[in-house]
Scaffold this motif. Sequence first.
Motif, short mmCIF file in Angstrom:
data_model
loop_
_atom_site.label_atom_id
_atom_site.label_comp_id
_atom_site.label_asym_id
_atom_site.label_seq_id
_atom_site.Cartn_x
_atom_site.Cartn_y
_atom_site.Cartn_z
N ASP A 40 0.82 -1.22 0.00
CA ASP A 40 0.00 0.00 0.00
C ASP A 40 0.85 1.27 0.00
OD1 ASP A 40 -2.37 -1.51 0.11
OD2 ASP A 40 -2.20 -1.71 2.28
N PHE A 41 2.11 1.16 0.42
CA PHE A 41 3.00 2.32 0.42
C PHE A 41 3.77 2.46 -0.89
CE2 PHE A 41 2.43 1.29 4.90
CZ PHE A 41 2.18 2.53 5.44
N SER A 42 3.67 1.47 -1.75
CA SER A 42 4.42 1.51 -3.01
C SER A 42 3.62 2.11 -4.16
CB SER A 42 4.89 0.11 -3.39
OG SER A 42 3.76 -0.77 -3.55
N GLY A 43 2.33 2.34 -3.94
CA GLY A 43 1.50 2.91 -5.00
C GLY A 43 1.64 4.42 -5.08
N GLU A 44 0.76 5.01 -5.86
CA GLU A 44 0.77 6.46 -6.02
C GLU A 44 0.06 7.13 -4.85
OE1 GLU A 44 -0.98 7.46 -9.72
OE2 GLU A 44 0.56 6.50 -10.94
N THR A 45 0.52 8.33 -4.53
CA THR A 45 -0.12 9.11 -3.47
C THR A 45 -1.40 9.74 -4.00
OG1 THR A 45 2.04 9.61 -2.51
CG2 THR A 45 0.18 10.97 -1.82
N ALA A 46 -2.50 9.53 -3.30
CA ALA A 46 -3.77 10.10 -3.73
C ALA A 46 -3.70 11.62 -3.70
CB ALA A 46 -4.90 9.61 -2.82
N SER A 47 -4.41 12.25 -4.62
CA SER A 47 -4.40 13.72 -4.67
C SER A 47 -4.96 14.29 -3.38
CB SER A 47 -5.24 14.20 -5.86
OG SER A 47 -6.59 13.81 -5.72
N TRP A 48 -4.35 15.36 -2.91
CA TRP A 48 -4.75 15.93 -1.63
C TRP A 48 -6.07 16.67 -1.70
CZ3 TRP A 48 -2.30 14.78 2.82
CH2 TRP A 48 -1.01 14.24 2.73
N THR A 49 -6.43 17.17 -2.88
CA THR A 49 -7.65 17.98 -2.99
C THR A 49 -8.89 17.09 -3.15
OG1 THR A 49 -7.17 18.18 -5.37
CG2 THR A 49 -6.46 19.96 -3.93
N ALA A 57 -2.66 5.46 2.58
CA ALA A 57 -1.52 5.14 3.46
C ALA A 57 -0.39 6.15 3.28
CB ALA A 57 -1.03 3.73 3.19
N ARG A 58 -0.06 6.49 2.05
CA ARG A 58 1.03 7.43 1.79
C ARG A 58 0.66 8.84 2.26
NH1 ARG A 58 4.88 5.78 -2.07
NH2 ARG A 58 5.10 7.94 -2.77
N ASN A 59 -0.61 9.22 2.16
CA ASN A 59 -1.03 10.53 2.64
C ASN A 59 -0.90 10.62 4.16
OD1 ASN A 59 -2.81 9.75 0.12
ND2 ASN A 59 -2.64 11.97 0.09
N LYS A 69 -8.85 2.29 -10.93
CA LYS A 69 -8.29 1.13 -11.58
C LYS A 69 -7.17 1.55 -12.53
CE LYS A 69 -12.60 -1.48 -11.37
NZ LYS A 69 -13.63 -2.21 -12.17
N PRO A 70 -6.07 0.84 -12.54
CA PRO A 70 -4.99 1.20 -13.44
C PRO A 70 -5.37 1.01 -14.89
CG PRO A 70 -4.54 -0.90 -12.39
CD PRO A 70 -5.75 -0.36 -11.73
N SER A 71 -5.03 1.99 -15.72
CA SER A 71 -5.36 1.91 -17.14
C SER A 71 -4.49 0.89 -17.83
CB SER A 71 -5.16 3.28 -17.78
OG SER A 71 -3.83 3.73 -17.60
N ARG A 72 -5.09 0.17 -18.75
CA ARG A 72 -4.38 -0.85 -19.51
C ARG A 72 -3.64 -0.22 -20.69
NH1 ARG A 72 -8.94 -5.67 -19.93
NH2 ARG A 72 -9.20 -6.00 -17.66
N LYS A 73 -2.41 -0.62 -20.81
CA LYS A 73 -1.62 -0.12 -21.93
C LYS A 73 -1.90 -0.95 -23.18
CE LYS A 73 2.15 1.52 -19.00
NZ LYS A 73 3.61 1.43 -18.74
#
Length: 230
Positions: free
Chosen positions: A85-94, A125-127, A225-229
Amino acid sequence: MVFSSNPLSLSVPDSEFESWLRDSGHLEVLDDRTTAAAAAATTAGGETNSPPSLTNGFVASLFSYLVTFCSLFTINPFAKLTTDDFSGETASWTLGFFGSSNSYSFPSSASQARMRVHENVKRFARNYATLSLLFFACTLYQMPLSLVGLIGSLVLWDLFKLWSDKWGLDQYPVLRQVLIRTAQCVTAIILICVNFQLALFATLGVSYTVMVLHAAFRKLTPAKKPSRKR
């Protein structure tokens, strides 16, 4: 007129439907259903009560809110938290973390509060970790002596590492262990003398309280959900 049941209709029990929502990740739908069900039960109870029982209904609702609020501090917010959970992207603060005024509501039950806390702690988690570091920095700013003690301890260990590499203490493991234990004792004495433990406890207390309250009152939103390439 009596209507006959449609054999093609599909009837799913609420328990199985909620289990499917949990397994498929649509927890925001389950969160809305729980809130709507609690509101409908409260409205139905208010309509059936007579005027003399309005006071009893208010006391019962207030007691229910107090029980739900007190249950927040009995929840283990890290029960479902993993290192991933700490390795993903940080959610936007706004929009992601704070959201709007409609993004918050009082949990209708202790089970809903537990579900919100577990899922929001995983999602933000990162926030929460960033806020903890911010609170820690603000606490040390208010306690400059603790800040000086922390910096002095870091300098002590940096010098120990430098001298260890320079003198080749790796060839003398017994002496190296003695020096390490001595440095640990000196570090502990320095941090205790500058009241560093008070700064640490204050940071942990504020961070834990803010995390639990935000996670419990923050409504669940659809997971990104992560976008598929292609």
